[in-house]
Design an enzyme around this catalytic site. Structure first.
Site, PDB file in Angstrom:
ATOM      1  N   LYS A 152       0.769  -1.201   0.012  1.00 19.30           N
ATOM      2  CA  LYS A 152       0.069  -0.026  -0.063  1.00 19.30           C
ATOM      3  C   LYS A 152       0.709   1.233   0.259  1.00 19.30           C
ATOM      4  CE  LYS A 152      -2.396  -2.638  -0.567  1.00 19.30           C
ATOM      5  NZ  LYS A 152      -2.473  -3.993  -0.489  1.00 19.30           N
ATOM      6  N   VAL A 191       0.562 -16.361  -7.875  1.00 20.88           N
ATOM      7  CA  VAL A 191      -0.415 -17.585  -8.088  1.00 20.88           C
ATOM      8  C   VAL A 191      -1.118 -18.012  -6.953  1.00 20.88           C
ATOM      9  CG1 VAL A 191       0.453 -18.001 -10.633  1.00 20.88           C
ATOM     10  CG2 VAL A 191       1.462 -19.417  -8.637  1.00 20.88           C
ATOM     11  N   HIS A 226     -23.163  15.331   2.263  1.00 21.88           N
ATOM     12  CA  HIS A 226     -22.790  15.865   0.971  1.00 21.88           C
ATOM     13  C   HIS A 226     -22.035  17.158   0.953  1.00 21.88           C
ATOM     14  CE1 HIS A 226     -24.209  17.193  -3.005  1.00 21.88           C
ATOM     15  NE2 HIS A 226     -24.198  18.659  -2.438  1.00 21.88           N
TER      16      HIS A 226
END
Ligand code: NAI
Length: 478
Positions: free
Chosen positions: A60, A282, A457
């Site tokens: 990260k 994998v 908002h």
């Protein structure tokens, strides 16, 4: 007499160290054994496991650095900002990542001291059982035998390697080598379009590598919701990741110049991919081979996992539990942590419970992919009546302002009861947005519950609300 503990945790990864802390909080005398030094300059065992040392946290850090670079190099102009000659010092980027890892591993040492957990530096393996408890041999700095009434096996997993593809972590790398390249490869090959392949492929693509991913399965991200997989495939391809599905890997040859991978493509044609470096991602295999489980009568299954009770993580040896990557279920740090807490609380006589259906998944690409619960294809296969609701970030003002208009939230609710059955997100910050869905599902919320909750908002979270409303064709901004 050997040291005696109430609880011995084997492995100090996210499952093990959290189990040790929770057990100590509950009043047990706890030890935790760890042997892996990773890249520690003094060869001291490092706490935090794969996740902290060579997995989630360092990847990260590199994803964040590479995203900054890509924004500065390609996207600032959209904001009217000019940045010329943007360059990347890969060694400095990797050093920053290493500093973060060192700080975090030091943090766990602090937590061990704070909670009076004895750290046993060395490899732990079972020696047998006496009336006092399990005898566990420690090989390493703290060599000796300790006794514990209860043992929690949290030894994690290692990268699966493919036959005839020798990983040297220089030219051919698994997750460990791929986190410490000294420079950006010109051409990077990746075998496996899973979580690691996509995340690390994205890091090096953003920094300028020409990245080709070779995936055996014919479908992209088969475990994710099909709509999300389709959108992600479109976006990643547009970004320049070359994703070849349905391939069969043949001979892999290394030379001083790099690596050459022969493969058969989905149409059956022979192809060759030449690149400077290759990442093999994998899947992973559990670390259970060196625990001498025979000494306490435990056997692993054919894939090396320790069989446990589905609800309690108890093994067939009384007082011995196994958690995280060594047992069934997803190989995710947060799943291991939750199992660690659960087992410690069971030992203390509590009645904890994990709802495995509410464990969120995240792939930290750009945009991120996150989901919790059932996919649409799973609901179809189960014959369950459901109603989908989807809302795009392109219709959200905050997303437009952030330059993050790609992707959507998709909510799947029961057609009769309105209970939320699954939530699927492809978007910037999907890893944070999915937490709302996980909380809602843990509380058995209905889509209408999310639709009725006041969301700030402008914010990306409004898209979650709109998608919930869309399950009843009530989205307000579309
Ligand atoms: P994965 O299971 O996610 O993906 C492996 C991919 O390789 C699959 O798509 C598979 O079909 C493909 N594959 C297997 N054999 C192949 C072959 N011979 N040729 C070509 N393709 C082949 O495994 P990955 O990416 O190695 O990650 C390992 C584990 O680590 C996962 O279980 C994952 O949950 C965990 N992890 C989680 C992260 C997260 O939560 N963001 C980040 C990194 C790893």
């Amino acid at each position: 007499m050997s040291q005696q503990f109430d609880v011995l945790v084997i492995g100090a990864g996210p499952g093990g160290y959290i189990a040790a802390i929770r057990a100590a909080q509950l009043g047990f005398k706890v030890a935790c054994a760890e042997s892996n030094a990773y890249d520690d300059p003094k060869g001291e065992p490092r706490l935090g496991g794969t996740c902290l040392n060579v997995g989630c946290i360092p990847s990260k850090a590199l994803l964040a650095s590479s995203e900054e670079f890509e924004n500065a190099a390609h996207h600032l102009a959209d904001h009217g900002i000019s940045a010329k000659d943007v360059s990347i010092d890969v060694k400095k980027m990797v050093a920053r990542k290493d500093e973060i890892v060192t700080k975090m591993t030091g943090g766990i040492q602090f937590l061990f001291r704070k909670n009076k957990i004895t750290l046993l530096k060395g490899h732990a393996s079972f020696a047998g059982k006496t009336a006092e408890g399990y005898q566990v041999k420690i090989d390493g700095k703290d060599a000796g035998t300790v006794t514990a009434k209860n043992v929690i096996i949290a030894t994690g997993s290692k990268a699966r390697h493919l036959p005839n593809i020798p990983v040297d972590n220089e030219i051919i790398c698994d997750n460990e080598g791929a986190l410490k390249f000294g420079a950006t490869p010109k051409k990077l090959g990746v075998i496996g379009a899973g979580v690691i392949g996509l995340e690390l492929g994205s890091v090096w693509r953003r920094l300028g590598a020409d990245v080709t991913i070779l995936e055996a399965l014919p479908g992209f991200l088969a475990a994710t919701d099909e709509a999300v997989a389709k959108e992600a495939h479109k976006l990643f391809t547009k970004q320049g990741l070359k994703i070849n599905l349905g391939v069969k890997i043949g001979e892999v040859k290394t030379s001083k110049k790099g690596v050459s991978i022969a493969y058969t493509d989905a149409d059956g044609k022979a192809q060759t991919l030449d690149c400077d470096r290759l990442i093999v991602s994998v899947g992973r295999v559990p670390n259970t081979d060196k625990l001498n489980l025979d000494a306490i009568g435990l056997k692993v299954d054919e894939r090396g996992f320790i069989p446990v009770d589905n609800h309690t993580c108890a093994t067939s040896a009384a007082g011995v539990y196994a958690i995280g990557d060594v047992v069934r279920g997803p190989m995710l740090a947060h799943k291991a942590e939750d199992e660690g807490v659960m087992v410690a609380e069971i030992l203390a006589g509590q009645k904890p419970h994990i709802d495995y259906n509410c464990i969120p998944w995240v792939i930290y690409t750009s945009p991120e992919i996150a989901w919790v619960g059932k996919t649409e294809q799973q609901l179809k296969a189960e014959g369950r009546a459901y109603k989908p609701g989807q809302f795009p970030f392109a219709a959200n003002g905050r997303a437009l302002g952030m330059g993050a208009a790609d992707g959507f939230v998709k909510v799947l609710a029961d057609a009769n009861t309105d209970e939320i059955l699954g939530v699927h997100i492809v978007a910037a910050a999907a890893s944070d947005l999915i937490a709302e869905a996980a909380v809602a599902m843990e509380f058995k919320a209905a889509a209408e519950d999310i639709g009725r909750v006041c969301h700030p908002h402008p914010s990306l979270s409004e898209v979650m609300r709109e998608a919930a409303l869309a399950t009843d064709k009530r989205a307000l901004n579309m």
